[in-house]
Design a protein around this motif. Structure first.
Motif, PDB file in Angstrom:
ATOM      1  N   PHE A 160       6.257  50.446  69.262  1.00 33.01           N
ATOM      2  CA  PHE A 160       5.213  50.124  68.297  1.00 33.01           C
ATOM      3  C   PHE A 160       5.384  50.943  67.020  1.00 33.01           C
ATOM      4  O   PHE A 160       5.780  52.115  67.052  1.00 33.01           O
ATOM      5  N   CYS A 161       5.048  50.314  65.899  1.00 31.46           N
ATOM      6  CA  CYS A 161       5.070  50.983  64.603  1.00 31.46           C
ATOM      7  C   CYS A 161       3.764  50.644  63.888  1.00 31.46           C
ATOM      8  O   CYS A 161       3.402  49.469  63.768  1.00 31.46           O
ATOM      9  N   GLY A 162       3.044  51.662  63.450  1.00 32.52           N
ATOM     10  CA  GLY A 162       1.818  51.452  62.689  1.00 32.52           C
ATOM     11  C   GLY A 162       1.792  52.362  61.481  1.00 32.52           C
ATOM     12  O   GLY A 162       2.390  53.445  61.490  1.00 32.52           O
ATOM     13  N   ILE A 163       1.126  51.931  60.402  1.00 36.14           N
ATOM     14  CA  ILE A 163       1.050  52.749  59.195  1.00 36.14           C
ATOM     15  C   ILE A 163      -0.370  52.735  58.650  1.00 36.14           C
ATOM     16  O   ILE A 163      -1.132  51.793  58.859  1.00 36.14           O
ATOM     17  N   LEU A 164      -0.715  53.808  57.954  1.00 34.21           N
ATOM     18  CA  LEU A 164      -1.971  53.910  57.219  1.00 34.21           C
ATOM     19  C   LEU A 164      -1.673  54.481  55.847  1.00 34.21           C
ATOM     20  O   LEU A 164      -0.981  55.510  55.730  1.00 34.21           O
ATOM     21  N   LEU A 165      -2.171  53.825  54.803  1.00 33.80           N
ATOM     22  CA  LEU A 165      -1.963  54.299  53.440  1.00 33.80           C
ATOM     23  C   LEU A 165      -2.791  55.556  53.209  1.00 33.80           C
ATOM     24  O   LEU A 165      -3.972  55.618  53.577  1.00 33.80           O
ATOM     25  N   LEU A 166      -2.178  56.571  52.611  1.00 30.57           N
ATOM     26  CA  LEU A 166      -2.863  57.826  52.328  1.00 30.57           C
ATOM     27  C   LEU A 166      -3.287  57.873  50.870  1.00 30.57           C
ATOM     28  O   LEU A 166      -2.607  57.327  49.988  1.00 30.57           O
ATOM     29  N   GLU A 167      -4.388  58.511  50.608  1.00 35.78           N
ATOM     30  CA  GLU A 167      -4.856  58.662  49.236  1.00 35.78           C
ATOM     31  C   GLU A 167      -3.976  59.657  48.490  1.00 35.78           C
ATOM     32  O   GLU A 167      -3.456  60.610  49.067  1.00 35.78           O
ATOM     33  N   GLY A 168      -3.792  59.439  47.199  1.00 31.86           N
ATOM     34  CA  GLY A 168      -2.994  60.343  46.392  1.00 31.86           C
ATOM     35  C   GLY A 168      -2.185  59.599  45.359  1.00 31.86           C
ATOM     36  O   GLY A 168      -2.150  58.361  45.336  1.00 31.86           O
ATOM     37  N   PRO A 169      -1.491  60.329  44.496  1.00 30.86           N
ATOM     38  CA  PRO A 169      -0.753  59.698  43.400  1.00 30.86           C
ATOM     39  C   PRO A 169       0.518  58.993  43.845  1.00 30.86           C
ATOM     40  O   PRO A 169       1.006  58.094  43.159  1.00 30.86           O
ATOM     41  N   LEU A 170       1.080  59.390  44.990  1.00 30.22           N
ATOM     42  CA  LEU A 170       2.319  58.789  45.462  1.00 30.22           C
ATOM     43  C   LEU A 170       2.028  57.666  46.444  1.00 30.22           C
ATOM     44  O   LEU A 170       0.958  57.610  47.056  1.00 30.22           O
ATOM     45  N   ARG A 172       2.358  56.838  49.642  1.00 26.78           N
ATOM     46  CA  ARG A 172       2.610  57.625  50.848  1.00 26.78           C
ATOM     47  C   ARG A 172       1.792  57.057  52.000  1.00 26.78           C
ATOM     48  O   ARG A 172       0.644  56.669  51.829  1.00 26.78           O
ATOM     49  N   TRP A 173       2.410  57.013  53.170  1.00 24.43           N
ATOM     50  CA  TRP A 173       1.746  56.523  54.367  1.00 24.43           C
ATOM     51  C   TRP A 173       1.932  57.531  55.497  1.00 24.43           C
ATOM     52  O   TRP A 173       2.869  58.336  55.486  1.00 24.43           O
ATOM     53  N   VAL A 174       1.061  57.466  56.475  1.00 21.09           N
ATOM     54  CA  VAL A 174       1.334  58.116  57.750  1.00 21.09           C
ATOM     55  C   VAL A 174       1.825  57.021  58.691  1.00 21.09           C
ATOM     56  O   VAL A 174       1.226  55.948  58.790  1.00 21.09           O
ATOM     57  N   LEU A 175       2.955  57.272  59.311  1.00 26.31           N
ATOM     58  CA  LEU A 175       3.596  56.317  60.208  1.00 26.31           C
ATOM     59  C   LEU A 175       3.486  56.829  61.634  1.00 26.31           C
ATOM     60  O   LEU A 175       3.728  58.009  61.911  1.00 26.31           O
ATOM     61  N   PHE A 176       3.126  55.931  62.538  1.00 26.50           N
ATOM     62  CA  PHE A 176       3.022  56.246  63.962  1.00 26.50           C
ATOM     63  C   PHE A 176       4.043  55.419  64.718  1.00 26.50           C
ATOM     64  O   PHE A 176       4.097  54.191  64.567  1.00 26.50           O
ATOM     65  N   SER A 177       4.867  56.057  65.518  1.00 30.18           N
ATOM     66  CA  SER A 177       5.798  55.361  66.413  1.00 30.18           C
ATOM     67  C   SER A 177       5.600  55.889  67.821  1.00 30.18           C
ATOM     68  O   SER A 177       5.418  57.098  68.022  1.00 30.18           O
ATOM     69  N   ASN A 178       5.603  54.974  68.791  1.00 31.52           N
ATOM     70  CA  ASN A 178       5.640  55.466  70.166  1.00 31.52           C
ATOM     71  C   ASN A 178       7.059  55.340  70.712  1.00 31.52           C
ATOM     72  O   ASN A 178       7.876  54.584  70.199  1.00 31.52           O
ATOM     73  N   HIS A 179       7.342  56.122  71.739  1.00 31.06           N
ATOM     74  CA  HIS A 179       8.692  56.187  72.304  1.00 31.06           C
ATOM     75  C   HIS A 179       8.603  55.763  73.757  1.00 31.06           C
ATOM     76  O   HIS A 179       8.184  56.527  74.619  1.00 31.06           O
ATOM     77  N   GLU A 180       8.988  54.510  73.992  1.00 33.29           N
ATOM     78  CA  GLU A 180       8.679  53.861  75.260  1.00 33.29           C
ATOM     79  C   GLU A 180       9.393  54.501  76.444  1.00 33.29           C
ATOM     80  O   GLU A 180       8.766  54.860  77.441  1.00 33.29           O
ATOM     81  N   TYR A 181      10.700  54.615  76.361  1.00 31.32           N
ATOM     82  CA  TYR A 181      11.452  55.087  77.525  1.00 31.32           C
ATOM     83  C   TYR A 181      12.798  55.636  77.069  1.00 31.32           C
ATOM     84  O   TYR A 181      13.221  55.436  75.923  1.00 31.32           O
ATOM     85  N   THR A 182      13.459  56.338  77.964  1.00 31.74           N
ATOM     86  CA  THR A 182      14.778  56.897  77.697  1.00 31.74           C
ATOM     87  C   THR A 182      15.823  56.183  78.544  1.00 31.74           C
ATOM     88  O   THR A 182      15.525  55.682  79.628  1.00 31.74           O
TER      89      THR A 182
END
Length: 675
Positions: A160-170, A172-182
């Protein structure tokens, strides 16, 4: 370091290997679940036995042919459909007016060792396995990995990949990835499956979980990780999680290490997920059974796939919590929906018991008009069920501390339901019908005879069995369309459908030996997601368009791309559906991302936007007006591959080892996606 493959040059040469995906993905992702008898042994009847299907000249699904139950074959205007037709040559979609947001040059089917994108589009790798994401983390060194380094680097097999836009002049996002298995045999050159070293076990533990990183987009459209981002975080198989909700503290969840039944170490096999309206990320724990050894003979453990004997990875040799002979309740502490607050890197992630325990593909949220959070969920196993949860409280707007604390509790209390689908037969000549959401539990109240509420939450599959939920073909991502609230279900595949002694085709699962999967559109009654009734219809029956058993919403099949095994779903701002695939190369082509029109004369028009490298799976799509993100999982997992004979050199090229990664795709002219 070699530059990532951009898709603008021929694929790099590889050793001569068999190009079918090998058994490592099956062994290490789900414990070879599809090679075993399915855990659902219930006698739930399947509804409205369909006596086959025929297609009219436009491809509109029609009922009325003959189902050969004994042989598992469905006759479609005469030809047998049992194993689905042998795929023909790739279909090159003919030119047609493109729906708004889906105007791009279709990427043809291929088996290249590259990410292929439409002409006029560019790409870059945002972050890959082993990349430093925290200050002080070392650069990745395949032959000198350590658990300490992996705990500060991007994990393995991001899904899964999710993003949220962050406030500020650039930008910029915070990105979330989960790591399913090895996949340890591809991670370590000297891996001995019979005797993994303690360091290899601990690297595997650290490579699971989640990564939270801040990313920045430059003027050209490229995205990179800011290693100094204050929200950056690694959550691993050893991170402390809080169990909350009505089953927290239950004796069913207590262990010798946690007599309170409220604190769990780690999260495993996180598959899909969701981004909540209140600014958090959800992730679903899926095939957790494979991590545990020596399961006692208990039908409740067997219903979730737990088995006697050693585990695949041997983690029980290092930590006793993975030995169910010593800690049988540890099994019950996995299989939940996890919520992570990306804005507080010191917060404790939460496992929500109110959403039930099963093999969660993920959880996605729709708000009711009153503000109730409705979570839709699929249980990714053959013949398992579709669920939803409705919160008791409503969401508060704003970002005040009080509002945030309130919203972080929304998934802690509410009502849990499971779906029963009913077909309406052949009267209207289409595969559609109605359905109901059956109450399972709310708070401390159980609606399932013979089960307490705590038992319903911990053994949710058993509850679904008892109330007669509909057996589905591996329900994976379940996503509401923000444009109209319609809910789309990805049914990935089920080759056991119609086999002797197993459920046969029905209107919601119309194909025997369903190796290519299908997509259902579900509409809540009165557009109220908190209600208990719905209607549904089939949007796609996937596979080679030349196969008469396929269906593309009634659209001309000469103008669609071959697609198989729909997995993750997403929507763009125009209301178009996007599907990423996990095919095991069922059509002898690489997996990809496909855009699907949902309205008007182009409804069902399905065209490929990108393809991923050989052996890889396409996961976690994020589709915005300006860019598309996809997770490329397990590149190079093909027959005979090993670290000494890599099946891929993506993304770094040359002689590099393959590395799962997040890829950013954008217009070269900085224009809008699909316009």
């Amino acid at each position: 370091m070699a530059q990532p493959c951009t898709g603008d040059h021929p694929p790099r040469s590889l050793p001569v290997l068999h190009r079918a995906r090998q058994g490592l993905t099956c062994r290490f992702r789900c414990g070879d679940a599809c090679a075993k008898r399915e855990p659902n042994r219930s006698a739930n009847p399947y509804f409205g036995e369909v006596l086959g299907a025929v297609l009219d000249r436009r491809g509109v699904l029609r009922a009325g042919a003959v189902l050969g139950l004994a042989g598992g074959a469905v006759a479609v205007g005469g030809p047998a459909l049992a194993a689905a037709a042998t795929p023909g040559p790739p279909v090159a979609p003919a030119p047609s007016p493109a729906p708004y947001g889906l105007d791009y040059a279709t990427v043809p089917p291929n088996t290249d060792d590259a990410v292929r994108v439409p002409g006029g589009y560019a790409q870059n790798v945002v972050v890959r396995w082993g990349d430093p994401i925290l200050p002080g983390a070392p650069e990745f060194d395949f032959d000198h990995q350590t658990a300490a380094a992996q705990a500060r680097q991007f994990g393995y097999n991001n899904d899964f990949c999710g993003i949220l836009l962050l406030e500020g002049p650039l930008r910029r996002w915070v990105l979330f990835s989960n790591h399913e298995y090895t996949i340890e045999p591809l991670m370590f050159r000297d891996y001995d499956a019979e005797a993994p070293t303690e360091e290899q076990v601990r690297i595997g533990l650290a490579a699971h979980g989640h990564s939270v990183v801040e990313i920045v987009r430059d003027r050209e459209g490229r995205m990179t990780v800011d290693v100094q981002g204050p929200r950056n975080r690694r959550i691993t198989g050893s991170t402390e999680f809080l169990l909350d909700g009505p089953a927290a503290g239950s004796p069913l969840l207590r262990t010798s290490a946690d007599p309170t039944g409220t604190l769990v170490l780690g999260t495993f096999n996180n598959c899909a997920g969701g981004t909540t309206p209140w600014g958090t990320f959800l992730s679903g724990e899926e095939n957790v059974d494979q991590y545990f050894a020596n399961a006692p003979a208990d039908p409740r453990l067997a219903r979730y796939g737990f088995e006697p004997g050693p585990s695949e990875r041997g983690w029980e040799t290092v930590e006793r919590r993975f030995d169910l002979a010593q800690e049988p309740n540890e099994a019950n502490r996995f299989g939940w929906v996890v919520e992570v607050d990306p804005h507080d890197p010191h917060s404790r992630p939460v496992k929500h018991t109110a959403l039930g325990r099963f093999k969660h593909e993920g959880a996605t949220i729709r708000l009711s008009k009153e503000g109730h959070a409705v979570a839709y969920m699929g249980d990714d196993e053959r013949f398992d069920y579709v669920y939803k949860f409705v919160s008791s409280a409503t969401m508060r707007k704003g970002q005040s501390r009080r509002a945030r604390e309130h919203n972080l509790s929304l998934l802690s209390d509410g009502t849990l339901y499971v779906a029963r689908f009913t077909g309406d037969g052949a009267e209207d000549g289409e595969y559609d019908g109605s359905g109901e959401w059956i109450k399972l539990a709310a708070g401390s109240t159980s609606f399932v005879p013979g089960m307490t509420a705590e038992e319903v939450y911990v053994f949710t599959r058993e509850a679904g069995d008892k109330v007669g939920a509909t057996k589905m073909d591996r329900p994976e991502d379940v996503e509401p369309n923000p444009a109209n609230g319609h809910v789309f279900l990805a049914l990935t595949n089920n080759t056991d459908r119609g086999k002797a002694g197993k459920a046969g085709p029905d209107e919601a699962n119309p194909r025997a030996d369903n190796k290519h999967g299908h997509v259902i559109e579900l509409v809540e009654a009165d557009d109220d997601p908190t209600g208990t009734s719905f209607t549904w219809s089939i949007l796609l029956v996937c596979g080679d368009p030349a196969d008469p058993s396929t269906y593309f919403g009634g659209f001309d099949k000469s103008q669609v791309s071959p697609i198989t095994s729909p997995d993750n779903l997403a929507f763009d701002t125009h209301g178009n559906l996007w599907i990423s695939t996990d095919s095991s190369q069922a059509l002898e082509q690489n997996d990809g991302l496909f855009g699907v029109s949902l309205t008007g004369e182009t409804r069902g028009r399905t065209t490929q936007f990108l393809s991923v490298p050989i052996g890889a799976e396409t996961c976690g799509p994020v589709v915005t007006d300006d860019f598309v993100l996809v997770s490329v999982q397990h590149p190079g997992d093909v027959d005979d591959a090993s670290p000494d004979r890599p099946g891929s050199h993506w993304p770094d090229g040359g002689s590099a080892q393959p590395r799962p990664a997040v890829v950013n795709v954008y217009r070269e002219d900085r224009g809008r996606i699909g316009i």
